[in-house]
Design an enzyme around this catalytic site. Structure first.
Site, PDB file in Angstrom:
ATOM      1  N   ASP A   1       0.850  -1.309  -0.040  1.00 21.55           N
ATOM      2  CA  ASP A   1      -0.070  -0.218   0.086  1.00 21.55           C
ATOM      3  C   ASP A   1       0.930   1.098   0.063  1.00 21.55           C
ATOM      4  OD1 ASP A   1      -2.560   1.290   0.220  1.00 21.55           O
ATOM      5  OD2 ASP A   1      -3.475  -0.197   1.438  1.00 21.55           O
TER       6      ASP A   1
ATOM      7  N   ASP B   1      -3.243   4.589  -2.276  1.00 19.75           N
ATOM      8  CA  ASP B   1      -4.298   5.106  -1.416  1.00 19.75           C
ATOM      9  C   ASP B   1      -4.616   6.575  -1.935  1.00 19.75           C
ATOM     10  OD1 ASP B   1      -6.020   4.761   1.168  1.00 19.75           O
ATOM     11  OD2 ASP B   1      -4.986   6.607   1.397  1.00 19.75           O
TER      12      ASP B   1
ATOM     13  N   GLU C   1      -6.409   4.049  -5.943  1.00 18.04           N
ATOM     14  CA  GLU C   1      -7.771   4.252  -5.234  1.00 18.04           C
ATOM     15  C   GLU C   1      -8.201   5.726  -5.785  1.00 18.04           C
ATOM     16  OE1 GLU C   1      -9.890   3.945  -0.988  1.00 18.04           O
ATOM     17  OE2 GLU C   1      -7.708   5.008  -1.274  1.00 18.04           O
TER      18      GLU C   1
ATOM     19  N   HIS D   1     -11.168  -3.067   2.831  1.00 22.17           N
ATOM     20  CA  HIS D   1     -11.347  -2.577   4.359  1.00 22.17           C
ATOM     21  C   HIS D   1     -12.052  -1.489   4.536  1.00 22.17           C
ATOM     22  CE1 HIS D   1      -8.417  -0.279   2.151  1.00 22.17           C
ATOM     23  NE2 HIS D   1      -8.326   0.760   3.200  1.00 22.17           N
ATOM     24  N   ASP D   2     -12.541  -0.917   3.605  1.00 28.68           N
ATOM     25  CA  ASP D   2     -13.398   0.436   3.857  1.00 28.68           C
ATOM     26  C   ASP D   2     -14.710   0.395   3.385  1.00 28.68           C
ATOM     27  OD1 ASP D   2     -11.257   2.247   4.648  1.00 28.68           O
ATOM     28  OD2 ASP D   2     -10.716   2.895   2.535  1.00 28.68           O
TER      29      ASP D   2
END
Length: 565
Positions: A98, A199, A256, A328-329
């Site tokens: 990440d 991210d 993302e 995860h979100d």
């Protein structure tokens, strides 16, 4: 279409804090992941996306990084990480890290230096502005509620934080800052990683005027996404990153990108532009939101189909899709888009079929492959996520009913995805011998990996077959996509075509028994001959050709037929 390994593999996302605890402290760690690599190899995945394991004060579960080149003590050491990379590679599994470079922690050394003086060389590593007329530089709202600006008494200016106050945004206008980031990325790539998941990467370029948002709303802080999503220099920055770092390695990159449109995604992922391989878009994640994420409304199948059709056809031959329904979100997909009660198993299999048979790279979020569900903790005290806590406090202060706020959390809260992985039926689901950092879903007694591996008809073994089929049939990876019956209220159907091969995917998205009509294929050039059932989530008396007469689909049924001429 150009063949690439990252198009052909399936990615498995690991949220390390919740995956497997090796030392009994209640927190998942790197040695825990290593101990489960055989499980992932058996599943068949080819890439691990590892959520942040960098040094962090953990204000936002590791997405607030204080040192990009150290490992968080909770997770182990750099030696543990190096062992993980070696063991994954030994099993033929690549590792993607990440990359969080829109912001750092306020405990990062860069920020400590930046805030100490207006004249410090690293001052412009972050976004500092004086107030306007006794208030913040602009009226932007943070993703996590409240103002996106925080006043710092040391130099009497405000810094921008689109997320937590402890996550100051980096200033990508600074060339020196960009060079620091590129050096850090190169350092990780030289250690042997296989790429980056980036991210909120499309937030790194802002409108440097930081204008107020004009709105009729009475709220003091307003959504300013038009000024920082897909900003004025975003493509310039990504092309520079590619030129300076990424192009020198054979790696996978996925960005993302909240608010990304088809047009922007084509620019981000087009081979000729040299930016990224693929993007995470959020359009389908917003179908059950009203005025904001927490204003929950029912999603509609026609809208879900329209979003996927738009992205499938919009990027076809121009870019590449990422395929996901949870991470995860986001809440658990079987609870959100399927049925987590009586039809948990068939609906989880159906949703997996829906995704894995489309064009793009599928992403599995840990626990999805055993049908893990959302959780309903009794008290706000049981939740750990900063977004949930901030929202709850703000809504209660505004006079909202506690029960209504909690219902929103049960449906949309990020902690739904962050409960520990359910390995077996022993205490805490076999995740830890200690007290877990967040509660385990009580259904671990029946929903767990041990049970799933023992049952040949489980969701887990269905995922294994989907992944195996992807490796056997190029059409699943590279075939062109066409949606059928877009207005049907219960059935999703689409075709894939590659050379002389054809696939037909038929999915019942609900608990009724709608009827499939052969006439829907009349103009597609499909005949009953030469077809066979490739995979289905219910047993059929005949695994042969597609029936040439109407037939009823069972609740949440999935069927995939293959034609080979």
């Amino acid at each position: 279409m150009e063949r690439k390994w990252w198009k052909e593999e399936v990615v498995y996302q690991i949220y390390p804090r919740s995956f497997m605890d090796s030392n009994g402290d209640g927190i998942g760690d790197l040695q825990g992941i290593i101990s489960k690599l055989d499980y992932l190899q058996e599943l068949g995945i080819g890439i691990i996306w590892l959520s942040p394991v960098y040094q962090s004060p953990n204000d936002d579960n590791g997405y607030d990084i204080s040192d990009y080149q150290s490992i968080m003590d909770d997770f182990g050491t750099m030696k543990d990480w190096e062992e993980l990379l070696e063991e994954a590679h030994r099993r033929g599994i690549r590792l993607v890290m990440d990359l969080v470079v829109n912001h750092t922690s306020d405990e990062h050394a860069w920020f400590a230096e930046s805030r100490c003086s207006k004249d410090h060389p690293k001052r412009d590593y972050y976004i500092w502005r004086p107030g306007r007329a006794g208030r913040e530089p602009s009226n932007w709202v943070s993703f996590f509620s409240g103002s996106a600006w925080n006043y710092d008494e040391a130099t009497e200016e405000y810094y921008l934080h689109l997320f937590s106050r402890k996550q100051p945004d980096l200033n990508w206008e600074s060339e020196a800052l960009r060079r620091e980031i590129y050096r850090m990325m190169t350092w990780w790539l030289d250690k042997g990683i296989d790429g980056f998941r980036m991210d909120v990467i499309n937030l790194i370029s802002k409108d440097t005027e930081y204008p107020d948002v004009v709105s009729e709303s009475e709220s003091p802080y307003q959504w300013g996404g038009q000024y920082f999503m897909n900003g004025p220099r975003i493509h310039e920055f990504l092309q520079e990153m590619n030129r300076e770092v990424l192009a020198k390695y054979d790696v996978m990159t996925v960005g993302e990108m909240p608010g990304a449109t088809i047009e922007e995604a084509v620019k981000y992922t087009s081979r000729e532009r040299n930016e990224l391989n693929m993007v995470f878009q959020f359009e389908h994640m917003e179908l059950d939101s009203g005025e904001d994420k927490w204003d929950v409304k029912p999603w509609k199948l026609r809208e879900l189909k329209a979003v996927f059709e738009k992205w499938q056809t919009g990027l076809q031959g121009k870019g590449w899709n990422s395929l996901y329904l949870n991470n995860h979100d986001q809440p658990r997909m079987v609870s959100r888009f399927g049925h987590d009660g009586e039809f948990r198993v068939p609906s989880a299999k159906m949703l997996a079929t829906f995704l894995h048979m489309q064009q793009g790279t599928p992403f599995i979020y840990q626990g999805e492959e055993i049908g893990m569900t959302n959780v309903r903790f009794p008290s706000i005290k049981d939740y750990q996520d900063i977004e949930i806590k901030n929202m709850y406090r703000e809504k209660i202060e505004q006079g909202a009913e506690r029960e209504k706020v909690m219902e929103s959390i049960y449906v949309k809260g990020r902690d739904n995805a962050r409960t520990p992985f359910q390995w077996d039926h022993t205490p805490h689901g076999g995740f830890t011998t200690g007290i877990p950092w967040i509660g385990v879903n009580p259904n671990y007694v029946t929903v767990n990996a041990l049970q799933a591996q023992a049952d040949q008809n489980s969701i887990y073994h269905y995922y294994r077959k989907l992944i195996s089929l992807r490796k056997e049939h190029d059409i699943i990876v590279y075939g062109d996509f066409q949606m059928l019956i877009p207005d049907h209220e219960e059935i999703v159907a689409y075709t894939r075509t590659l050379d002389r091969q054809k696939l037909l995917v038929i999915l019942n998205f609900f608990g009724g028994e709608p009827e499939w009509q052969p006439a829907w294929l009349a103009e597609q050039g499909f005949s009953r001959e030469n077809s066979r059932l490739l995979i289905g989530n219910y047993p059929l008396d005949d695994n042969g050709p597609l029936p040439d007469s109407p037939f009823s689909l069972r609740p949440y049924e999935a069927r995939v037929y293959l034609w080979e001429n």
